[in-house]
Design a protein around this motif. Structure first.
Motif, short mmCIF file in Angstrom:
data_model
loop_
_atom_site.label_atom_id
_atom_site.label_comp_id
_atom_site.label_asym_id
_atom_site.label_seq_id
_atom_site.Cartn_x
_atom_site.Cartn_y
_atom_site.Cartn_z
N UNK A 159 72.25 24.27 -11.98
CA UNK A 159 70.73 23.88 -12.72
C UNK A 159 70.87 23.24 -13.84
N UNK A 160 71.60 23.81 -14.87
CA UNK A 160 71.77 22.92 -16.09
C UNK A 160 72.36 21.69 -15.80
N UNK A 161 73.27 21.42 -14.90
CA UNK A 161 73.72 20.25 -14.58
C UNK A 161 72.82 19.22 -14.21
N UNK A 162 71.94 19.71 -13.44
CA UNK A 162 70.78 18.92 -12.74
C UNK A 162 69.66 18.43 -13.83
N UNK A 163 69.35 19.71 -14.64
CA UNK A 163 68.42 19.37 -15.67
C UNK A 163 68.93 18.21 -16.72
N UNK A 213 71.77 15.44 -22.76
CA UNK A 213 73.45 15.56 -22.81
C UNK A 213 73.76 16.88 -23.55
N UNK A 214 75.11 17.27 -23.24
CA UNK A 214 75.92 18.17 -23.97
C UNK A 214 76.59 17.52 -25.16
N UNK A 215 76.66 18.48 -26.41
CA UNK A 215 77.68 17.73 -27.40
C UNK A 215 78.77 18.36 -27.44
N UNK A 216 80.00 17.72 -27.44
CA UNK A 216 81.31 18.14 -27.44
C UNK A 216 81.99 17.26 -28.81
N UNK A 217 82.09 17.77 -29.87
CA UNK A 217 82.69 17.41 -30.99
C UNK A 217 84.24 17.54 -30.90
N UNK A 218 84.66 18.37 -30.21
CA UNK A 218 86.17 18.60 -30.32
C UNK A 218 86.82 18.75 -28.68
N UNK A 219 87.93 18.71 -28.61
CA UNK A 219 88.57 18.97 -27.42
C UNK A 219 88.15 20.08 -26.52
#
Length: 85
Positions: A42-46, A21-27
């Motif tokens: 490639x990042x999305x697929x990984x 996952x990616x972490x997004x603590x703020x808007x």
């Protein structure tokens, strides 16, 4: 299986930043994460693949096998305690 990456507010349980996952603590972090996924296929697929591995680890069969192993070890330990007291 779906190929959608996860954007989460924080790491939790099986959510691991930049692994599944990616972490997004703020808007603003969320917007940056979406832009990152849109521009880096490639990042999305990984990340989507990392999420699929996490989901598979929680499939009924996988959880049942883990539980069965834990119960077998517990039963074996109990047996040893009784035998060697």
């Amino acid at each position: 299986m779906a190929e959608t990456p996860v954007i989460a507010a924080c790491e939790h349980y099986d959510l691991r930043a930049n692994v599944n996952c990616l972490i997004a603590a703020t808007a603003p972090d969320f917007v940056a994460a979406v832009q990152r996924l849109r521009t880096q296929p490639a990042e999305r697929a990984r990340l989507a693949q990392g999420g699929q591995h996490s989901v598979a680890a929680h499939a009924v069969e996988a959880v049942a096998a883990t539980l069965q192993g834990l119960l077998a070890r517990a039963a074996s330990a109990t047996h040893r305690e009784r035998a060697y007291g």
